[in-house]
Design an enzyme around this catalytic site. Structure first.
Site, PDB file in Angstrom:
ATOM      1  N   LYS A   1     -12.170 -45.538   3.420  1.00  0.00           N
ATOM      2  CA  LYS A   1     -10.857 -44.922   3.227  1.00  0.00           C
ATOM      3  C   LYS A   1     -10.664 -43.783   4.224  1.00  0.00           C
ATOM      4  O   LYS A   1     -11.615 -43.042   4.524  1.00  0.00           O
ATOM      5  CB  LYS A   1     -10.742 -44.414   1.782  1.00  0.00           C
ATOM      6  CG  LYS A   1      -9.355 -43.942   1.369  1.00  0.00           C
ATOM      7  CD  LYS A   1      -9.342 -43.570  -0.120  1.00  0.00           C
ATOM      8  CE  LYS A   1      -7.979 -43.106  -0.587  1.00  0.00           C
ATOM      9  NZ  LYS A   1      -7.967 -42.782  -2.030  1.00  0.00           N
TER      10      LYS A   1
ATOM     11  N   SER B   1      -4.560 -44.946  -4.753  1.00  0.00           N
ATOM     12  CA  SER B   1      -4.241 -44.717  -3.353  1.00  0.00           C
ATOM     13  C   SER B   1      -5.230 -45.367  -2.379  1.00  0.00           C
ATOM     14  O   SER B   1      -5.004 -45.324  -1.182  1.00  0.00           O
ATOM     15  CB  SER B   1      -4.193 -43.209  -3.081  1.00  0.00           C
ATOM     16  OG  SER B   1      -5.503 -42.651  -3.241  1.00  0.00           O
TER      17      SER B   1
ATOM     18  N   SER C   1      -7.307 -43.984  -8.454  1.00  0.00           N
ATOM     19  CA  SER C   1      -7.161 -44.554  -7.113  1.00  0.00           C
ATOM     20  C   SER C   1      -8.255 -45.522  -6.675  1.00  0.00           C
ATOM     21  O   SER C   1      -8.149 -46.128  -5.618  1.00  0.00           O
ATOM     22  CB  SER C   1      -7.038 -43.430  -6.082  1.00  0.00           C
ATOM     23  OG  SER C   1      -5.824 -42.747  -6.251  1.00  0.00           O
TER      24      SER C   1
END
Lengths: 526, 91
Positions: free
Chosen positions: A130, A208, A232
């Site tokens: 990420k 996310s 997330s």
């Protein structure tokens, strides 16, 4: 000061001193814990490799790929190349990656195939990271204009550990700006799609950690790491048929992760099944002198063993330990009710499982609803500089950072008091009669820093994956893995992969990229 | 005490933003699709809604207790309850 805190502070001081000394001596930041505190390196499980994985390297789970490489049936270069080819072919549609580091990945793979480099359990495994994790020499933008030009000079501890175990970073995964919503550009335009519906960007891919989820689901990486502050990791895992594991607060260092809410930011894997999640977490977990939250905690259990299902002589799967699974009253509601009923039936058929009805306390909605807002002050404080200098840099995400300014200090302290009360209600009340608890949303256990695992249980009529979230007691990630592994031993949802995007998908999705408004971004923020 | 008026909320919000060093004038008056940043009016509307609901909800809670003095002794504020549970709690 109590004996416990004195001991802890001394341990923290010594660990930090050792790291400082190492920097002074070598000029290199060392985030390895003292040897005595280091968890044992995970060993590769002896698993059967499916025919599909033998035929197509991008189909393999992490464990399957590692076994194939160990047996000389697959090289790191072949595995990395297979994923880079899929990125080249399909990421224009998926938009899972913010940055691809293909040349470096191939160089690392060649080195691994020559016998060089780290020899850990992730040797040669291509991973997506990420884009809020620091990666040395590689842009780390957090999908925000604030970090548009940020290139860290060190890896986050989690990334360093993946590399030290032989993992190969393919690139940085798209994400909600500053880790708040589904992945969008800073101005709110949707980027990453759900890998199961690539021609329809309106379908929620989960946020996310959207890019890391899409990369694994779409076979653009074998596994990935994300972060979770308000669902997330588990939400995109549920939306894209993955097994995601948000560990207990402190289990994995978040040193080198761009902050969102410091009491709630967790690092963890998004993986293809329970075993892959176990392997990834085994590598990631453990004390880190750079993150005091990780020190003085219970030892990391044998997660690989926990993720290895027990099968009797007659082929029947049974739980490794008798496990009481709490089912809250609101679990069997909503659109997924039918799927959840079937899930509970299947779960109840596993020897060693006992389903237990549980009730929430009267103040549950308040303490997990309105009190969720307390996290907003924590995002505001480390971003004050940019709030003053260039608020437009926050783009669509600005509102929740301003909301954080509206909570007073005493109200924020009350929220921390409420967390203590809520913890007792959960551990002594809600979970008083069960070992693990099915969740109807990730926020309560995010507030408390308790572990959660997400895993798939089927598909909606529209073909979108559905999953459940299971929560556990502090530092009992092994119990969560035991349940997920047993369920996955009697089902095959986790082995399903989405069809590749059609030739027209890119054009369709490009023409219909929705945009989030500032109000939507605030309302849906992690 | 009744609910605050819009004027009172706006005054509080503007003062709080100013104390924090946030210049509301740096936000655009008209929508800016290029950045996606909210307008001044959007920001004020969002903050009015937030201030009207959230702070009072937090401030009105106290641990269940027989008296205010007892509530002071209950549920010690903890940043990391799971960590504290493992390090020195009941487990």
């Amino acid at each position: 000061m109590s004996a416990v805190s004195r001991t802890l502070n001394r341990r923290t001081f010594l660990a930090a001193s050792a790291a400082t000394a190492a920097v002074a001596t070598t000029g290199t930041v060392v985030s390895a814990p003292p040897a005595s505190a280091a968890p044992a390196a995970p060993t590769l499980p002896d698993i059967d490799v499916r025919d599909a994985a033998r035929a197509d390297a991008s189909e393999a789970t992490l464990a399957e790929a590692a076994v194939l490489m160990k047996r000389g049936k697959l090289t790191a270069v072949e595995l990395v190349q297979a994923h880079l080819e899929r990125i080249e072919r399909y990421d224009g549609t998926y938009q899972a990656y913010a940055e691809v580091t293909g040349d470096a990945a191939l160089a690392a793979a060649r080195k691994a195939d020559r016998g060089g480099g780290p020899r850990g359990v992730l040797r040669g495994i291509p991973l997506c990271v990420k884009d809020n994790y620091f990666t040395a020499g590689v842009p780390t933008r957090c999908n925000s204009n604030i970090f548009a030009d940020f290139v860290p000079d060190e890896d986050a501890t989690a990334v360093a550990r993946l590399r030290a175990a032989g993992g190969i970073v393919l690139g940085k995964g798209q994400m909600g700006p500053l880790a708040t919503t589904r992945a969008t550009t800073p101005n709110g335009t949707v980027t990453t799609v759900n890998a199961w519906t690539p021609d329809d960007p309106s379908v929620d891919p989960g946020g996310s950690s959207t890019g890391p989820a899409c990369a694994v689901a779409g076979r653009l990486a074998v596994s990935s790491i994300g972060t979770q502050t308000g669902g997330s990791i588990v939400l995109p895992s549920n939306q894209q048929n993955l097994t995601g594991l948000k560990p207990t607060m402190g289990r994995v260092s978040i040193h080198g992760v761009i902050p969102l809410s410091y009491t709630r930011d967790h690092a963890g894997p998004l993986a293809r099944d329970a075993m892959d999640a176990a392997l990834m977490l085994s590598v990631l977990a453990g004390p880190d002198a750079h993150d005091p939250r990780t020190l003085g905690l219970p030892a990391v259990p044998d997660l690989v063993r926990a993720a290895t299902p027990l099968v009797g002589r007659g082929g029947a799967v049974r739980m490794r330990r008798a496990t009481r699974i709490g089912v809250p009253a609101d679990f069997l509601t909503g659109a997924a009710q039918g799927l959840r009923e079937a899930f509970l039936d299947r779960l109840d058929g596993i020897s060693g499982v006992t389903l237990v009805d549980v009730a929430y306390p009267d103040d549950w909605a308040l303490l997990t609803g309105a009190f969720n807002a307390a996290r907003l002050s924590e995002r505001t404080e480390p971003f004050r500089h940019w709030l003053r200098a260039d608020p437009a840099a926050f783009g669509v995400s600005l509102l929740s950072w301003l909301q954080g300014l509206m909570i007073s200090g005493d109200e924020w302290i009350t929220a921390q008091r409420a967390k203590t009360h809520l913890l007792r209600e959960v551990l002594d009340g809600v979970m008083g009669r069960c070992d693990v608890l099915l969740q109807t949303g990730p926020v309560p256990f995010d507030i408390l820093g308790l572990p959660e695992i997400a895993f798939p249980i089927g598909f909606s009529d529209a073909g979108v994956p559905a999953g459940v979230i299971l929560g556990g007691q502090p530092y009992e990630e092994d119990r969560l893995l035991e349940v997920a592994a047993a369920y996955q031993a009697v089902t095959d949802w986790h082995t399903r992969r989405p069809a590749d995007p059609s030739a027209g998908a890119r054009l369709k999705s490009a023409a219909a990229r929705p945009r989030l408004s500032a109000e939507e971004a605030a309302a849906g923020s992690a | 005490m009744g609910p605050l008026s819009r004027e009172q909320l706006d005054a509080y919000i503007r003062a709080r933003l100013a104390l924090a060093g946030f210049d509301l004038e740096k936000l655009p008056e008209e929508a800016d699709p290029a950045t996606g940043v909210p307008t001044r009016a959007q920001a004020l509307a969002s903050l009015r809604s937030f201030v009207a609901s959230t702070p009072a909800a937090l401030a009105s809670w106290a641990p269940p207790a027989s008296s205010a003095a007892s509530a002071q002794q209950g549920a010690v504020p903890l940043l990391y309850p799971s960590i504290d549970e493992a390090r020195g709690g009941r487990r």
